[in-house]
Enzyme design. Structure first.
Site, mmCIF file in Angstrom:
data_model
loop_
_atom_site.group_PDB
_atom_site.id
_atom_site.type_symbol
_atom_site.label_atom_id
_atom_site.label_comp_id
_atom_site.label_asym_id
_atom_site.label_seq_id
_atom_site.Cartn_x
_atom_site.Cartn_y
_atom_site.Cartn_z
ATOM 1 C CG ASP A 282 39.000 31.542 12.642
ATOM 2 O OD1 ASP A 282 38.979 31.915 13.827
ATOM 3 O OD2 ASP A 282 39.744 30.647 12.205
HETATM 4 N N1 URA Z 1 38.959 26.235 14.057
HETATM 5 C C1 URA Z 1 39.480 27.236 13.292
HETATM 6 O O1 URA Z 1 40.644 27.188 12.925
HETATM 7 N N2 URA Z 1 38.665 28.243 12.967
HETATM 8 C C2 URA Z 1 37.354 28.310 13.317
HETATM 9 O O2 URA Z 1 36.671 29.250 12.948
HETATM 10 C C3 URA Z 1 36.856 27.264 14.095
HETATM 11 C C4 URA Z 1 37.676 26.241 14.462
#
Ligand code: URA
Length: 266
Positions: free
Chosen positions: A102
């Site tokens: 993310d």
């Molecule tokens: N899980 C999440 O919620 N975000 C990420 O970036 C990676 C794994």
């Protein structure tokens, strides 16, 4: 392969720059100074050296990036900076991020132009381990940990595969999962009534984040790291030391992965 092509594929410069290195007698092939840029070499068996340093042939490029907050795991984006823009000076062509973190997640991101390895690492059937350090809104209790480890519901795709939770301190855990579903860690924490304050990936497929890399810095993988990654993407039956294999096999068919969408080179 022509010597000048080999040298420029090894990121030593443009064809005209590498020709200059050859003219300056800096390049040897099997111990003999190379005479011309057009000479043919066997990239797999000939030993090419620059200033006496061996240049082992690599068909593909592999980098680890310590992803900072605020950049997106994509090759291009209309509004935000991408992880690719952080590797602009590396010289490798057609690299892409292997899976997604993310925008606000930090830590280990692999970038490569090896589509086949990326595909294997992201395959839902390979159960490649991903470990995150998670700062939580509240400490977990024993029941939360039990539920996270055995599988929780985070939406329509069935329970999450068994995970491993290590409590580092109250409100801070290390979580190992074997899938890459959309916002998986955040949704797992929501499923036990908690929230994520910050998320950092510290390991992926046996590859550990080099803590010497500041956020935004990257480096090439070593031969050993490539070997470890390749071994981690072997079929399930050949992987040593996995946990909870039986439970995983039972849930395998139900689950898909979001990360597979990022295999742009395959
Ligand atoms: N899980 C999440 O919620 N975000 C990420 O970036 C990676 C794994």
């Amino acid at each position: 392969m022509r010597l000048d092509k080999f040298l420029s594929e090894m990121n030593l410069g443009t064809r005209s720059q590498v020709k200059k290195l050859i003219r300056q007698n800096m390049v040897t092939v099997n111990g003999i100074p190379a005479q011309n840029a057009e000479m043919k070499i066997d990239e797999l068996t000939d030993r090419v050296c620059l200033r006496g340093n061996w240049l082992p042939y690599r068909r593909y490029a592999y980098y680890m990036l310590n992803k900072p907050e605020g950049v997106v795991s994509a090759t291009r984006d209309n509004t935000s900076r991408t992880v690719i823009s952080l590797l602009e000076g590396c010289g490798a062509k057609d690299i892409f991020p292997v899976g997604r973190l993310d925008k606000d997640t930090t830590g280990l991101l692999l970038l490569t132009n090896d589509g086949e390895l990326a595909h294997r690492l992201l395959s839902p059937k390979k159960h490649v381990d991903k470990t995150y350090e998670v700062m939580l809104e509240h400490p977990l209790d024993r029941e939360d940990i039990r539920r996270l480890e055995s599988g929780v519901s985070i939406g329509g795709e069935g329970l999450t595969l068994p995970a491993r939770v290590e409590v580092l301190k109250p409100g801070q855990i290390r979580l190992t999962i074997q899938e890459g579903r959309f916002h998986q860690v955040k949704r797992m924490m929501l499923a036990v009534g908690n929230g994520v304050r910050s998320l950092k990936r510290v390991s992926f497929g046996g590859l550990e984040l080099d803590e010497g890399l500041a956020p935004g810095e990257y480096r090439e993988l070593t031969e050993e790291e490539i070997r470890v990654l390749t071994a981690g993407a072997q079929p399930e039956s050949e992987k040593p030391g996995d946990f909870c294999k039986k439970k995983i096999a039972a849930q395998d068919e139900e689950n898909d992965t979001d990360e597979t969408r990022n295999v742009t080179g395959y």
